[in-house]
Design a protein around this motif. Structure first.
Motif, PDB file in Angstrom:
ATOM      1  N   GLN A 101       0.828  -1.197   0.000  1.00 52.29           N
ATOM      2  CA  GLN A 101       0.000   0.000   0.000  1.00 52.29           C
ATOM      3  C   GLN A 101       0.868   1.254   0.000  1.00 52.29           C
ATOM      4  O   GLN A 101       0.556   2.250  -0.667  1.00 52.29           O
ATOM      5  CB  GLN A 101      -0.936   0.002   1.211  1.00 52.29           C
ATOM      6  CG  GLN A 101      -1.965   1.128   1.190  1.00 52.29           C
ATOM      7  CD  GLN A 101      -2.846   1.115  -0.046  1.00 52.29           C
ATOM      8  OE1 GLN A 101      -3.266   0.069  -0.521  1.00 52.29           O
ATOM      9  NE2 GLN A 101      -3.118   2.299  -0.599  1.00 52.29           N
ATOM     10  N   ARG A 102       1.983   1.194   0.707  1.00 50.02           N
ATOM     11  CA  ARG A 102       2.895   2.341   0.704  1.00 50.02           C
ATOM     12  C   ARG A 102       3.571   2.492  -0.661  1.00 50.02           C
ATOM     13  O   ARG A 102       3.850   3.612  -1.099  1.00 50.02           O
ATOM     14  CB  ARG A 102       3.926   2.190   1.823  1.00 50.02           C
ATOM     15  CG  ARG A 102       3.303   2.269   3.217  1.00 50.02           C
ATOM     16  CD  ARG A 102       4.345   2.157   4.306  1.00 50.02           C
ATOM     17  NE  ARG A 102       5.152   3.377   4.402  1.00 50.02           N
ATOM     18  CZ  ARG A 102       6.183   3.507   5.234  1.00 50.02           C
ATOM     19  NH1 ARG A 102       6.537   2.498   6.034  1.00 50.02           N
ATOM     20  NH2 ARG A 102       6.867   4.638   5.285  1.00 50.02           N
ATOM     21  N   MET A 103       3.835   1.383  -1.341  1.00 51.11           N
ATOM     22  CA  MET A 103       4.355   1.479  -2.715  1.00 51.11           C
ATOM     23  C   MET A 103       3.333   2.151  -3.622  1.00 51.11           C
ATOM     24  O   MET A 103       3.668   3.039  -4.419  1.00 51.11           O
ATOM     25  CB  MET A 103       4.695   0.089  -3.245  1.00 51.11           C
ATOM     26  CG  MET A 103       5.928  -0.539  -2.645  1.00 51.11           C
ATOM     27  SD  MET A 103       6.264  -2.137  -3.444  1.00 51.11           S
ATOM     28  CE  MET A 103       7.691  -2.684  -2.510  1.00 51.11           C
ATOM     29  N   LEU A 104       2.072   1.732  -3.511  1.00 54.41           N
ATOM     30  CA  LEU A 104       1.025   2.335  -4.331  1.00 54.41           C
ATOM     31  C   LEU A 104       0.916   3.834  -4.055  1.00 54.41           C
ATOM     32  O   LEU A 104       0.655   4.626  -4.961  1.00 54.41           O
ATOM     33  CB  LEU A 104      -0.317   1.651  -4.062  1.00 54.41           C
ATOM     34  CG  LEU A 104      -0.438   0.211  -4.572  1.00 54.41           C
ATOM     35  CD1 LEU A 104      -1.670  -0.462  -3.970  1.00 54.41           C
ATOM     36  CD2 LEU A 104      -0.508   0.177  -6.096  1.00 54.41           C
ATOM     37  N   ALA A 105       1.126   4.221  -2.800  1.00 55.82           N
ATOM     38  CA  ALA A 105       1.077   5.639  -2.435  1.00 55.82           C
ATOM     39  C   ALA A 105       2.241   6.419  -3.029  1.00 55.82           C
ATOM     40  O   ALA A 105       2.232   7.663  -3.009  1.00 55.82           O
ATOM     41  CB  ALA A 105       1.065   5.789  -0.919  1.00 55.82           C
ATOM     42  N   VAL A 191      -3.713   3.898 -10.172  1.00 58.08           N
ATOM     43  CA  VAL A 191      -4.727   2.997 -10.716  1.00 58.08           C
ATOM     44  C   VAL A 191      -4.056   1.684 -11.101  1.00 58.08           C
ATOM     45  O   VAL A 191      -2.991   1.687 -11.740  1.00 58.08           O
ATOM     46  CB  VAL A 191      -5.432   3.619 -11.939  1.00 58.08           C
ATOM     47  CG1 VAL A 191      -6.346   2.611 -12.631  1.00 58.08           C
ATOM     48  CG2 VAL A 191      -6.223   4.866 -11.523  1.00 58.08           C
ATOM     49  N   ALA A 192      -4.636   0.574 -10.675  1.00 59.25           N
ATOM     50  CA  ALA A 192      -4.117  -0.759 -11.020  1.00 59.25           C
ATOM     51  C   ALA A 192      -5.280  -1.638 -11.444  1.00 59.25           C
ATOM     52  O   ALA A 192      -6.301  -1.707 -10.749  1.00 59.25           O
ATOM     53  CB  ALA A 192      -3.396  -1.382  -9.824  1.00 59.25           C
ATOM     54  N   GLU A 193      -5.134  -2.256 -12.610  1.00 63.24           N
ATOM     55  CA  GLU A 193      -6.189  -3.107 -13.169  1.00 63.24           C
ATOM     56  C   GLU A 193      -7.521  -2.355 -13.251  1.00 63.24           C
ATOM     57  O   GLU A 193      -8.591  -2.908 -13.030  1.00 63.24           O
ATOM     58  CB  GLU A 193      -6.337  -4.386 -12.343  1.00 63.24           C
ATOM     59  CG  GLU A 193      -5.069  -5.233 -12.346  1.00 63.24           C
ATOM     60  CD  GLU A 193      -5.177  -6.472 -11.467  1.00 63.24           C
ATOM     61  OE1 GLU A 193      -6.107  -6.526 -10.642  1.00 63.24           O
ATOM     62  OE2 GLU A 193      -4.334  -7.362 -11.617  1.00 63.24           O
ATOM     63  N   GLY A 194      -7.418  -1.063 -13.554  1.00 66.06           N
ATOM     64  CA  GLY A 194      -8.609  -0.246 -13.717  1.00 66.06           C
ATOM     65  C   GLY A 194      -9.217   0.275 -12.432  1.00 66.06           C
ATOM     66  O   GLY A 194     -10.164   1.067 -12.473  1.00 66.06           O
ATOM     67  N   ARG A 195      -8.672  -0.140 -11.276  1.00 68.78           N
ATOM     68  CA  ARG A 195      -9.216   0.276  -9.981  1.00 68.78           C
ATOM     69  C   ARG A 195      -8.368   1.394  -9.386  1.00 68.78           C
ATOM     70  O   ARG A 195      -7.142   1.354  -9.461  1.00 68.78           O
ATOM     71  CB  ARG A 195      -9.259  -0.906  -9.014  1.00 68.78           C
ATOM     72  CG  ARG A 195     -10.173  -2.035  -9.448  1.00 68.78           C
ATOM     73  CD  ARG A 195     -10.147  -3.186  -8.455  1.00 68.78           C
ATOM     74  NE  ARG A 195      -8.857  -3.875  -8.446  1.00 68.78           N
ATOM     75  CZ  ARG A 195      -8.033  -3.905  -7.411  1.00 68.78           C
ATOM     76  NH1 ARG A 195      -8.344  -3.275  -6.283  1.00 68.78           N
ATOM     77  NH2 ARG A 195      -6.885  -4.563  -7.477  1.00 68.78           N
ATOM     78  N   LEU A 196      -9.034   2.361  -8.803  1.00 66.07           N
ATOM     79  CA  LEU A 196      -8.328   3.418  -8.081  1.00 66.07           C
ATOM     80  C   LEU A 196      -7.895   2.842  -6.737  1.00 66.07           C
ATOM     81  O   LEU A 196      -8.685   2.739  -5.805  1.00 66.07           O
ATOM     82  CB  LEU A 196      -9.247   4.625  -7.883  1.00 66.07           C
ATOM     83  CG  LEU A 196      -8.635   5.866  -7.231  1.00 66.07           C
ATOM     84  CD1 LEU A 196      -7.500   6.430  -8.071  1.00 66.07           C
ATOM     85  CD2 LEU A 196      -9.704   6.919  -6.998  1.00 66.07           C
TER      86      LEU A 196
END
Length: 201
Positions: A101-105, A191-196
């Motif tokens: 989650q921190r990577m995504l951030a 956004v990953a696989e179309g999801r925010l």
């Protein structure tokens, strides 16, 4: 439902499910898809970053739960500090989820790993939306959640175009030069696989 994501420069991607349905200028995509929902983000839209230190950050580091901050702090624990912790599959899985989650951030959409030997970590990666990619050997540099802090040249995922996977990130900067100067902590959306999967509050 088709969603158009656009940045401050007018660059836009139209997302349908997990895929890019169209790419171009915002005005053109709105004209082509008048019923689409439009999200306008501050900053620049990019293909998203690749973190080269997947094994180091997910299998060789513990990401403390916020409830453990008084005891363990907030930064990843490695080496002797990690060895002192009683780790089981549940704790590894929770740590990996927080790390991802921190990577995504930080706008990361892909993580480079050698084979992940810890099944709990491997399962967390596959459920996260961050796409794993192979690597051979250690990349050097300093493992960091912000790829700009690793001391290595920063790598972006492949450019997003029509019919490619809907993975990208938006950074609140004027251009790529300011992004390099200020780092990936400027991420406002991933956004990953179309999801925010990440949105800065």
């Amino acid at each position: 439902m088709l969603t158009i994501h656009a940045d401050s420069r007018g660059r836009a991607l139209a997302v349908q499910g997990a895929w890019i349905a169209d790419a171009g200028q915002l005005a053109d995509l709105v004209a082509l898809h008048p019923r689409a929902r439009v999200r306008e983000w501050p900053g620049i839209l990019t293909p998203g970053l690749i973190n080269l230190h997947g094994n180091e950050l997910l299998e060789e580091a513990y990401h403390p739960d916020p409830r453990e901050a008084d005891e363990l702090g907030t930064e990843p624990l490695t080496g002797a500090a990690l060895a002192a912790l009683p780790m089981d599959d549940a704790r590894w899985a929770a740590s990996a989820r927080r790390g991802l989650q921190r990577m995504l951030a930080h706008g990361t959409v892909r993580v480079a790993c050698e084979e992940l030997r810890n099944r709990a970590v491997r399962d967390a990666v596959h459920r996260s939306g961050v796409a794993p990619m192979g690597r051979i050997g250690r990349p050097g540099g300093t493992p960091a959640l912000d790829p700009y802090g690793s001391g290595l040249p920063v790598e972006f995922a492949a450019p997003r175009e029509r019919h490619s996977s809907a993975r990208f990130a938006v950074f609140e900067v004027r251009d790529e030069a300011e992004l390099a100067e200020r780092g990936a902590g400027t991420c406002v959306a991933t956004v990953a696989e179309g999801r925010l999967v990440y949105r800065r509050r």
